[in-house]
Design an enzyme around this catalytic site. Sequence first.
Site, PDB file in Angstrom:
ATOM      1  N   LYS A   1      40.396  45.692  22.434  1.00 51.84           N
ATOM      2  CA  LYS A   1      41.769  45.055  22.021  1.00 51.84           C
ATOM      3  C   LYS A   1      41.840  43.743  21.982  1.00 51.84           C
ATOM      4  O   LYS A   1      42.163  43.048  20.912  1.00 51.84           O
ATOM      5  CB  LYS A   1      42.761  45.905  22.920  1.00 51.84           C
ATOM      6  CG  LYS A   1      43.217  47.481  22.584  1.00 51.84           C
ATOM      7  CD  LYS A   1      44.326  47.994  23.147  1.00 51.84           C
ATOM      8  CE  LYS A   1      44.332  48.005  24.558  1.00 51.84           C
ATOM      9  NZ  LYS A   1      43.216  48.629  25.060  1.00 51.84           N
ATOM     10  N   VAL A   2      41.468  43.207  23.207  1.00 58.81           N
ATOM     11  CA  VAL A   2      41.317  41.878  23.474  1.00 58.81           C
ATOM     12  C   VAL A   2      40.437  41.052  22.653  1.00 58.81           C
ATOM     13  O   VAL A   2      40.647  40.157  21.928  1.00 58.81           O
ATOM     14  CB  VAL A   2      41.571  41.387  24.876  1.00 58.81           C
ATOM     15  CG1 VAL A   2      41.610  39.879  25.069  1.00 58.81           C
ATOM     16  CG2 VAL A   2      42.651  41.990  25.554  1.00 58.81           C
TER      17      VAL A   2
ATOM     18  N   ASP B   1      29.502  45.577  21.890  1.00 60.18           N
ATOM     19  CA  ASP B   1      30.274  46.675  22.426  1.00 60.18           C
ATOM     20  C   ASP B   1      29.568  47.898  22.242  1.00 60.18           C
ATOM     21  O   ASP B   1      29.641  48.465  20.910  1.00 60.18           O
ATOM     22  CB  ASP B   1      31.506  46.515  22.024  1.00 60.18           C
ATOM     23  CG  ASP B   1      32.437  47.486  22.703  1.00 60.18           C
ATOM     24  OD1 ASP B   1      31.851  48.372  23.216  1.00 60.18           O
ATOM     25  OD2 ASP B   1      33.644  47.005  22.655  1.00 60.18           O
TER      26      ASP B   1
ATOM     27  N   ARG C   1      37.153  39.769  33.994  1.00 65.22           N
ATOM     28  CA  ARG C   1      37.209  40.061  35.050  1.00 65.22           C
ATOM     29  C   ARG C   1      36.039  39.109  35.990  1.00 65.22           C
ATOM     30  O   ARG C   1      34.962  39.072  35.330  1.00 65.22           O
ATOM     31  CB  ARG C   1      37.105  41.430  35.576  1.00 65.22           C
ATOM     32  CG  ARG C   1      38.298  42.488  35.536  1.00 65.22           C
ATOM     33  CD  ARG C   1      39.331  41.900  36.532  1.00 65.22           C
ATOM     34  NE  ARG C   1      40.443  42.726  36.313  1.00 65.22           N
ATOM     35  CZ  ARG C   1      41.406  42.466  35.400  1.00 65.22           C
ATOM     36  NH1 ARG C   1      41.299  41.296  34.897  1.00 65.22           N
ATOM     37  NH2 ARG C   1      42.576  43.424  35.425  1.00 65.22           N
TER      38      ARG C   1
ATOM     39  N   ASP D   1      39.519  32.218  33.650  1.00 57.70           N
ATOM     40  CA  ASP D   1      40.769  32.600  34.078  1.00 57.70           C
ATOM     41  C   ASP D   1      40.730  33.654  35.294  1.00 57.70           C
ATOM     42  O   ASP D   1      41.735  33.988  36.074  1.00 57.70           O
ATOM     43  CB  ASP D   1      41.490  33.578  32.911  1.00 57.70           C
ATOM     44  CG  ASP D   1      42.814  33.827  33.183  1.00 57.70           C
ATOM     45  OD1 ASP D   1      43.412  32.924  33.710  1.00 57.70           O
ATOM     46  OD2 ASP D   1      43.396  34.933  33.075  1.00 57.70           O
TER      47      ASP D   1
ATOM     48  N   GLU E   1      40.126  36.854  44.035  1.00 56.18           N
ATOM     49  CA  GLU E   1      41.407  36.022  43.655  1.00 56.18           C
ATOM     50  C   GLU E   1      42.299  35.910  45.010  1.00 56.18           C
ATOM     51  O   GLU E   1      42.589  37.037  45.448  1.00 56.18           O
ATOM     52  CB  GLU E   1      41.807  36.504  42.441  1.00 56.18           C
ATOM     53  CG  GLU E   1      40.759  36.438  41.375  1.00 56.18           C
ATOM     54  CD  GLU E   1      41.462  37.242  39.764  1.00 56.18           C
ATOM     55  OE1 GLU E   1      42.650  37.833  40.020  1.00 56.18           O
ATOM     56  OE2 GLU E   1      40.677  36.913  38.932  1.00 56.18           O
TER      57      GLU E   1
ATOM     58  N   HIS F   1      44.221  33.334  36.826  1.00 51.67           N
ATOM     59  CA  HIS F   1      44.324  34.831  36.263  1.00 51.67           C
ATOM     60  C   HIS F   1      45.914  34.782  35.395  1.00 51.67           C
ATOM     61  O   HIS F   1      46.695  35.626  35.834  1.00 51.67           O
ATOM     62  CB  HIS F   1      44.440  35.551  37.350  1.00 51.67           C
ATOM     63  CG  HIS F   1      44.321  37.227  36.823  1.00 51.67           C
ATOM     64  ND1 HIS F   1      43.575  38.187  37.617  1.00 51.67           N
ATOM     65  CD2 HIS F   1      44.482  37.731  35.626  1.00 51.67           C
ATOM     66  CE1 HIS F   1      43.426  39.101  36.743  1.00 51.67           C
ATOM     67  NE2 HIS F   1      44.031  39.188  35.610  1.00 51.67           N
ATOM     68  N   LEU F   2      45.680  34.085  34.502  1.00 53.07           N
ATOM     69  CA  LEU F   2      47.139  33.633  33.529  1.00 53.07           C
ATOM     70  C   LEU F   2      47.032  34.528  32.359  1.00 53.07           C
ATOM     71  O   LEU F   2      47.889  34.453  31.544  1.00 53.07           O
ATOM     72  CB  LEU F   2      47.310  32.266  33.198  1.00 53.07           C
ATOM     73  CG  LEU F   2      47.763  31.350  34.395  1.00 53.07           C
ATOM     74  CD1 LEU F   2      47.749  29.990  34.154  1.00 53.07           C
ATOM     75  CD2 LEU F   2      49.010  32.020  35.196  1.00 53.07           C
ATOM     76  N   GLY F   3      46.007  35.308  31.875  1.00 51.37           N
ATOM     77  CA  GLY F   3      45.744  35.838  30.712  1.00 51.37           C
ATOM     78  C   GLY F   3      46.863  36.617  30.134  1.00 51.37           C
ATOM     79  O   GLY F   3      47.635  36.457  29.138  1.00 51.37           O
ATOM     80  N   ALA F   4      47.603  37.402  31.142  1.00 50.43           N
ATOM     81  CA  ALA F   4      48.637  38.100  30.497  1.00 50.43           C
ATOM     82  C   ALA F   4      50.014  37.579  31.010  1.00 50.43           C
ATOM     83  O   ALA F   4      51.104  38.092  30.822  1.00 50.43           O
ATOM     84  CB  ALA F   4      48.715  39.617  31.572  1.00 50.43           C
TER      85      ALA F   4
END
Length: 598
Positions: free
Chosen positions: A205-206, A225, A286, A310, A315, A334-337
Site C-alpha cells: 500500500k505505502v 516485491d 522499520r 524515520d 526507538e 517515527h512520524l510516518g503515520a
Amino acid sequence: MAASASSTSLKPSTPSTTISGLRRRPLSTTFGVTTLSFRRHRDQPCRFIVLSMDAKPTILVAEKLGEAGVKLLKEFANVDCSYNLSPEELCTKISLCDALIVRSGTKVSREVFESSAGRLKVVGRAGVGIDNVDLAAATEHGCLVVNAPTANTVAAAEHGIALLTAMARNIAQADASVKAGKWLRSKYVGVSLVGKTLAVLGFGKVGSEVARRAKGLGMHVIAHDPYAPADRARAIGVELVSFDEAIASADFISLHMPLTASTSKVLNDETFAKMKKGVRIVNVARGGVIDEEALVKALDAGIVAQAALDVFTVEPPAKDSKLVQHENVTATPHLGASTMEAQEGVAIEIAEAVVGALKGELAATAVNAPMVPAQVLTELKPFVALSEKLGRLAVQLVAGGTGVKTVKVTYASARAPDDLDTRLLRAMITKGLIEPISSVFVNLVNADFTAKQRGLRITEERVFLDGSPESPLELIQVQIANVESKFASAISDSGEIKVEGRVKDGIPHLTRVGSFEVDVSLEGSLILCRQVDQPGMIGKVGSILAEDNVNVSFMSVGRIAPRKQAVMAIGVDEEPSKQALKKIGEIPAVDEFVYLKL
Ligand SMILES: NC(=O)C1=CN([C@@H]2O[C@H](COP(=O)(O)OP(=O)(O)OC[C@H]3O[C@@H](n4cnc5c(N)ncnc54)[C@H](O)[C@@H]3O)[C@@H](O)[C@H]2O)C=CC1
Ligand SMILES: O=C(O)C(=O)COP(=O)(O)O
C-alpha cells in the site's frame, strides 16, 4: 455415505478418485491439519462469534489514540488510557483487561499474554506494522490481533516523499545552519530527482503510493516485491524487478516492506556493496530492515551518499547514535503515520475493529485468524453450529474421551468444491472435539494451533453430492479412527466412530450415527439408545423421562430392518437424572445407550 443419502441422488462416478459415486478431493495439509487455500476479501467485514462477554469489557489504550477512536471505545467499554507503562506495569494491568490498543511504541510480548491469564481477547494495533506484537504467543493464547492497515497509508507515503525531497536538497541540514546564523549556499547544493531511478522495495500500500508520487516528480520507478501483482505495478507504470537488479540500478532506494524474519537487515554489508556508489536511501518502514552498523560504514565510505530515516532498530535511538549523528543522515522520530488526518482515521479504524471483535464479530483486519466475507459467513452460519456439535458428539462417543489423534471430516456439497471455504467449519469441529475433554478454550484464532499441539490430525475431504446448489453444503461427516467407542453402534462398518449431520430449516440435525440413520435436531442434549426394534420402546423411554420431568424435544429411530437392531436418538431439553438414565439402561430390549451433552 451413499446409504444415508436416501433422499438425494448421487452423481455418476468420475475417474480414479470416486467412492460410492462421490467425487473426492483431498486438500493440502499444513500443521497436521488439512487446509484450504482461501481468498482474502479485506474490504468486506465479517461476523463470527468467537468471543463473548457478559459484563462491560475493559479496554486498555496504552498509547495516544485519536479522540474519535477513544469516544467510540467508551460507548461500548470501560476505557483505561494509560500511556508510557513499563513492561512490568503493562503485565500487571493486562490481567484486568479484555482488549489492549497499542501503536508502535509498546512491545506486546509473550509475557503480556501470559500475564493476562486468558482474559485478553483482542490486541488492536493502531497502525500497520505488527512487528511489536508477538503473534505466535497471541495465537497460542487464543487472542485475536487486529490492525488498522489502511488509514495511515497516504501519511506514510507522503512522509517518504517528504524525506526523499528533503534529503535531495539538504533541507534539514540547511535549515539548522541558517538557524545557527550561517549562510552556506555552496555547501548545500543538492541533487535533482527528475530522470533518476527510484527503487521501491516492498510494493504494497505505502510502496505503491510512494511510486505513484515519485512518478509525478518525473522519476523512473522500479520496484521489488516477491508478492506484488504485476498488473498493479503495470497500472502505475512501474517495472517489477529482482532484488539485485533493484538495488544495483537505483539512484534512490525507498523501503516499504514489513519487518519479518526474512526482511530483517536486508540492507547489509553485502547488499550495500552491490549498490551504485552515491545511492540515497529512505526508510519509513522499520529500522530493523537495515543493518545500521553496515549503513554507517557505507555512509562513511561514500557508497551511500545520504540516508533519510524515520525508523530505527531501537526507538528512540541512543543520543550518541553514530547513525543519527551522521552529517549525511536526516532523521525523524517515527512520524510516518503522524498526521492529524491519519491519526483520526487510524483511531476510528482500530476502535471499530476492537469493538467489533469484542462483540463477537471477526474484523476484516484480523492478523492471526482467517477472514471470511460476510455473505459467505451468513451462508455457513448454521453449518458452523453443526460442525461444533458434530465434534462434541463424536468425541463424547470415544471410550475414555482421550487418545483422539486422527479425525477425518467429509464435506458433501452440490457446489463446485473450490467454492467451499472450510476454515471456520474445521475450527469449530476442532473446538467441539477438544473442549469437552480439556480445559482449553478453542476459537478460530487458536484452533489449528491447539490441534497441532495436541497431536490431533484433522484431514478434510470435499465430495460432490447432488442436491441444492442454493446451500453451501449438503452434509458434514466426522469420523474418528483408531479408538474404541462407549456406544458400539457409533462404529461404522469401516471401524471408525462416525457421526453425520445436515442443516434442516436452518437447524443442525444429526442424521447418522455409525451405520444407523437417525434424524434428531441438535438442540439441548441427546440420548442414543440401541435396542431390538419392537413396539412400545418409544413409550417406555418417553415415560421414564417424563417421570424425571425431562422434556423430549425430538425422537427418531433408525433401524437396519423391522424388528432388528435399531438406534433411537432422543433430544432432551434437560439433563436426565442418574436414576432415569439407569432405568433406561435396564429396559430389557436396550442393548446400550449413551447420554451426550451438546
Ligand atoms: N513510519 C511509519 O510511521 C509507518 C511505517 N509503516 C511500515 O511500512 C510497512 C508497509 O506498510 P504497508 O505498505 O501498509 O503494508 P503492505 O502490507 O500493504 O505492504 C508491504 C509489502 O511488502 C512486501 N514484502 C514482503 N516481504 C518482502 C520482501 N522480502 N521484499 C520486498 N517486499 C516484500 C509485501 O508483499 C507487501 O506488498 C509496514 O509494515 C510498516 O512497518 C507503515 C505505516 C506508517
Ligand atoms: O503503522 C505503522 O506501521 C507505523 O509505523 C505507525 O506507527 P505509530 O502508530 O505512529 O507508532
